[in-house]
Scaffold this motif. Structure first.
Motif, PDB file in Angstrom:
ATOM      1  N   ALA A 141       0.817  -1.218   0.000  1.00 16.63           N
ATOM      2  CA  ALA A 141       0.000   0.000   0.000  1.00 16.63           C
ATOM      3  C   ALA A 141       0.848   1.263   0.000  1.00 16.63           C
ATOM      4  O   ALA A 141       0.339   2.353  -0.246  1.00 16.63           O
ATOM      5  CB  ALA A 141      -0.934   0.001   1.207  1.00 16.63           C
ATOM      6  N   ALA A 142       2.143   1.139   0.293  1.00 13.82           N
ATOM      7  CA  ALA A 142       3.024   2.312   0.309  1.00 13.82           C
ATOM      8  C   ALA A 142       3.023   2.968  -1.071  1.00 13.82           C
ATOM      9  O   ALA A 142       3.215   2.291  -2.079  1.00 13.82           O
ATOM     10  CB  ALA A 142       4.435   1.903   0.702  1.00 13.82           C
ATOM     11  N   PRO A 143       2.824   4.282  -1.141  1.00 15.60           N
ATOM     12  CA  PRO A 143       2.655   4.949  -2.434  1.00 15.60           C
ATOM     13  C   PRO A 143       3.923   5.174  -3.239  1.00 15.60           C
ATOM     14  O   PRO A 143       3.859   5.396  -4.441  1.00 15.60           O
ATOM     15  CB  PRO A 143       2.013   6.286  -2.052  1.00 15.60           C
ATOM     16  CG  PRO A 143       2.529   6.547  -0.664  1.00 15.60           C
ATOM     17  CD  PRO A 143       2.623   5.194  -0.006  1.00 15.60           C
ATOM     18  N   VAL A 144       5.089   5.151  -2.583  1.00 17.38           N
ATOM     19  CA  VAL A 144       6.328   5.453  -3.303  1.00 17.38           C
ATOM     20  C   VAL A 144       7.446   4.525  -2.839  1.00 17.38           C
ATOM     21  O   VAL A 144       7.371   3.925  -1.773  1.00 17.38           O
ATOM     22  CB  VAL A 144       6.781   6.919  -3.079  1.00 17.38           C
ATOM     23  CG1 VAL A 144       5.799   7.896  -3.680  1.00 17.38           C
ATOM     24  CG2 VAL A 144       6.997   7.193  -1.596  1.00 17.38           C
ATOM     25  N   ASP A 145       8.466   4.440  -3.677  1.00 16.14           N
ATOM     26  CA  ASP A 145       9.694   3.734  -3.307  1.00 16.14           C
ATOM     27  C   ASP A 145      10.577   4.742  -2.577  1.00 16.14           C
ATOM     28  O   ASP A 145      11.044   5.715  -3.177  1.00 16.14           O
ATOM     29  CB  ASP A 145      10.383   3.208  -4.572  1.00 16.14           C
ATOM     30  CG  ASP A 145      11.623   2.370  -4.259  1.00 16.14           C
ATOM     31  OD1 ASP A 145      12.212   2.545  -3.173  1.00 16.14           O
ATOM     32  OD2 ASP A 145      12.023   1.564  -5.124  1.00 16.14           O
ATOM     33  N   GLN A 146      10.804   4.541  -1.301  1.00 17.66           N
ATOM     34  CA  GLN A 146      11.537   5.513  -0.498  1.00 17.66           C
ATOM     35  C   GLN A 146      12.991   5.660  -0.943  1.00 17.66           C
ATOM     36  O   GLN A 146      13.622   6.683  -0.671  1.00 17.66           O
ATOM     37  CB  GLN A 146      11.470   5.128   0.977  1.00 17.66           C
ATOM     38  CG  GLN A 146      10.074   5.221   1.583  1.00 17.66           C
ATOM     39  CD  GLN A 146       9.571   6.655   1.684  1.00 17.66           C
ATOM     40  OE1 GLN A 146      10.354   7.600   1.665  1.00 17.66           O
ATOM     41  NE2 GLN A 146       8.263   6.818   1.784  1.00 17.66           N
ATOM     42  N   ARG A 147      13.524   4.666  -1.639  1.00 15.74           N
ATOM     43  CA  ARG A 147      14.883   4.805  -2.162  1.00 15.74           C
ATOM     44  C   ARG A 147      14.937   5.905  -3.209  1.00 15.74           C
ATOM     45  O   ARG A 147      15.922   6.650  -3.300  1.00 15.74           O
ATOM     46  CB  ARG A 147      15.355   3.481  -2.751  1.00 15.74           C
ATOM     47  CG  ARG A 147      15.479   2.346  -1.726  1.00 15.74           C
ATOM     48  CD  ARG A 147      15.718   1.030  -2.404  1.00 15.74           C
ATOM     49  NE  ARG A 147      14.643   0.693  -3.324  1.00 15.74           N
ATOM     50  CZ  ARG A 147      14.601  -0.421  -4.057  1.00 15.74           C
ATOM     51  NH1 ARG A 147      15.579  -1.301  -3.975  1.00 15.74           N
ATOM     52  NH2 ARG A 147      13.587  -0.654  -4.867  1.00 15.74           N
ATOM     53  N   GLU A 148      13.866   6.030  -3.997  1.00 22.92           N
ATOM     54  CA  GLU A 148      13.804   7.101  -4.995  1.00 22.92           C
ATOM     55  C   GLU A 148      13.658   8.458  -4.315  1.00 22.92           C
ATOM     56  O   GLU A 148      14.244   9.458  -4.754  1.00 22.92           O
ATOM     57  CB  GLU A 148      12.642   6.848  -5.943  1.00 22.92           C
ATOM     58  CG  GLU A 148      12.796   5.590  -6.797  1.00 22.92           C
ATOM     59  CD  GLU A 148      11.612   5.362  -7.710  1.00 22.92           C
ATOM     60  OE1 GLU A 148      10.679   6.208  -7.684  1.00 22.92           O
ATOM     61  OE2 GLU A 148      11.605   4.352  -8.428  1.00 22.92           O
ATOM     62  N   VAL A 149      12.870   8.495  -3.232  1.00 22.28           N
ATOM     63  CA  VAL A 149      12.732   9.737  -2.471  1.00 22.28           C
ATOM     64  C   VAL A 149      14.084  10.150  -1.901  1.00 22.28           C
ATOM     65  O   VAL A 149      14.464  11.322  -1.945  1.00 22.28           O
ATOM     66  CB  VAL A 149      11.705   9.566  -1.336  1.00 22.28           C
ATOM     67  CG1 VAL A 149      11.623  10.840  -0.491  1.00 22.28           C
ATOM     68  CG2 VAL A 149      10.330   9.216  -1.895  1.00 22.28           C
ATOM     69  N   GLN A 150      14.834   9.174  -1.368  1.00 20.54           N
ATOM     70  CA  GLN A 150      16.150   9.468  -0.802  1.00 20.54           C
ATOM     71  C   GLN A 150      17.094  10.025  -1.856  1.00 20.54           C
ATOM     72  O   GLN A 150      17.828  10.987  -1.608  1.00 20.54           O
ATOM     73  CB  GLN A 150      16.748   8.204  -0.189  1.00 20.54           C
ATOM     74  CG  GLN A 150      18.097   8.423   0.500  1.00 20.54           C
ATOM     75  CD  GLN A 150      17.979   9.276   1.743  1.00 20.54           C
ATOM     76  OE1 GLN A 150      17.390   8.859   2.732  1.00 20.54           O
ATOM     77  NE2 GLN A 150      18.535  10.485   1.708  1.00 20.54           N
ATOM     78  N   ARG A 151      17.084   9.422  -3.037  1.00 21.73           N
ATOM     79  CA  ARG A 151      17.957   9.912  -4.115  1.00 21.73           C
ATOM     80  C   ARG A 151      17.591  11.344  -4.502  1.00 21.73           C
ATOM     81  O   ARG A 151      18.471  12.171  -4.767  1.00 21.73           O
ATOM     82  CB  ARG A 151      17.871   8.981  -5.326  1.00 21.73           C
ATOM     83  CG  ARG A 151      18.632   7.671  -5.145  1.00 21.73           C
ATOM     84  CD  ARG A 151      18.728   6.916  -6.442  1.00 21.73           C
ATOM     85  NE  ARG A 151      17.468   6.294  -6.816  1.00 21.73           N
ATOM     86  CZ  ARG A 151      17.109   5.048  -6.482  1.00 21.73           C
ATOM     87  NH1 ARG A 151      17.912   4.300  -5.750  1.00 21.73           N
ATOM     88  NH2 ARG A 151      15.950   4.557  -6.877  1.00 21.73           N
ATOM     89  N   GLU A 152      16.300  11.646  -4.520  1.00 17.29           N
ATOM     90  CA  GLU A 152      15.861  12.993  -4.882  1.00 17.29           C
ATOM     91  C   GLU A 152      16.242  13.994  -3.788  1.00 17.29           C
ATOM     92  O   GLU A 152      16.692  15.101  -4.080  1.00 17.29           O
ATOM     93  CB  GLU A 152      14.351  13.006  -5.111  1.00 17.29           C
ATOM     94  CG  GLU A 152      13.787  14.334  -5.574  1.00 17.29           C
ATOM     95  CD  GLU A 152      14.285  14.770  -6.950  1.00 17.29           C
ATOM     96  OE1 GLU A 152      13.911  15.867  -7.387  1.00 17.29           O
ATOM     97  OE2 GLU A 152      15.055  14.015  -7.599  1.00 17.29           O
TER      98      GLU A 152
END
Length: 319
Positions: A293-304
């Motif tokens: 159910a998590a809406p995003v991949d947090q690894r991508e958020v971290q990279r951003e």
């Protein structure tokens, strides 16, 4: 053939029927109360990454709040400047951002690596003192205060950034639930992995390696038995991990560096990585539903977040 139960009489049969009903009902309760099996499998990583200790659950663990908010503030400040409002965010040391206000992700377990061993031995990442000073000065001084009209500009800029540049997954309840669960599951996986027979089997070679490298016998002897598990945690206890403000001695740095090398040569590091990865991938159906159910991949958020801080970080002031 006669029913053999008849040999014991009708009264016994009646009691047996009652007992069978009770047992059947109890069995139903027991089945319902059994732990949910971890029979679901998370996707494997594209490739193993022992150097960065990449794990299957990393994609669900939210970015440290301070790092995320700092990235937002940098972008908001630039947006406000374009609209004539001077709201300069202070410089912060990028390498210690996550330590400024460590969130629950600080509990995620990772063994010491070569870079950490050389720079901070067995100590946790510590906030940068100058960064903390600048942050305190900013919020205690006039620079952080905004008029009503300036606050309106700030709100509009922040809303735009969250909508277009850095969509906020931090405020999403599904992301938070998945992150909390991933942290708990990750901790359980690590604690199980250090007891894995293939991991435990490497400990004698690790101890021998430490001794051969000249680590004092009294240090090695103070380590827990092989079945007690994690090496790095044991050596942290030897060197007093709570003394975060103390000067790191040359002996501690050297021991930490040797420790990492011995973890590798003994096969401990590879065995632990494999055991922890395997355990992280096995989850229950209920857990899988929360994670999916998590809406995003947090690894991508971290990279951003890392990119934004890197590209928009103010110049470090002289001190």
């Amino acid at each position: 053939m006669k029913n053999p139960l008849r040999l014991f009489g009708d009264q016994w049969i009646a009691k047996t029927v009652v007992l069978a009903v009770v047992v059947a009902g109890t069995a139903g309760i027991a089945v319902r109360n059994l732990p949910e099996p971890a029979d679901q499998t998370l996707p494997a990583l594209a490739s193993p990454d022992v150097a960065n200790w990449a794990m299957p659950l990393d994609r669900y663990i939210e970015v440290n709040d301070f790092s995320y908010n700092y990235a937002e503030l940098l972008l908001t400040s630039e947006c406000m400047a374009k609209r004539g409002v001077d709201w300069s965010i202070p410089w912060q040391d990028p390498s210690s951002l996550a330590a400024q206000f460590a969130g629950p992700e600080a509990d995620v377990l990772r063994p010491t690596d070569a870079t950490a061993a050389a720079s901070r031995a067995y100590r946790a990442v510590r906030p940068d003192g100058y960064s903390a000073y600048l942050w305190s000065e900013f919020f205690s001084g006039a620079g952080s205060r905004l008029t009503d009209s300036e606050s309106t500009v700030e709100s509009e800029c922040l809303s735009k950034i969250r909508r277009t540049v850095l969509p906020s997954a931090e405020s999403d309840d599904r992301a938070q639930a998945a992150s909390d669960l991933a942290i708990r599951l990750g901790t359980e996986a690590y604690r199980g992995a250090i007891q894995d027979p293939e991991v435990v089997a490497t400990l004698p070679a690790w101890r021998s390696c430490l001794a051969a490298a000249g680590v004092p016998t009294r240090t090695v002897e103070r380590l827990p038995p092989a079945t007690d598990g994690v090496i790095t945690a044991a050596l942290r206890r030897v060197f007093g991990p709570d003394e975060t403000g103390a000067v790191i001695t040359t002996r501690e740095t050297r021991t930490a560096t040797v420790d990492v090398a011995c973890q590798t040569s003994s096969g401990y590091r590879t065995a632990l990585y494999a055991a922890e990865t395997a355990r992280q991938r096995k989850v229950t159906a209920s857990d899988l539903a929360v994670l999916r159910a998590a809406p995003v991949d947090q690894r991508e958020v971290q990279r951003e977040v890392d990119r934004i801080v890197r590209e928009h970080l103010p110049k470090e002031p002289a001190h």
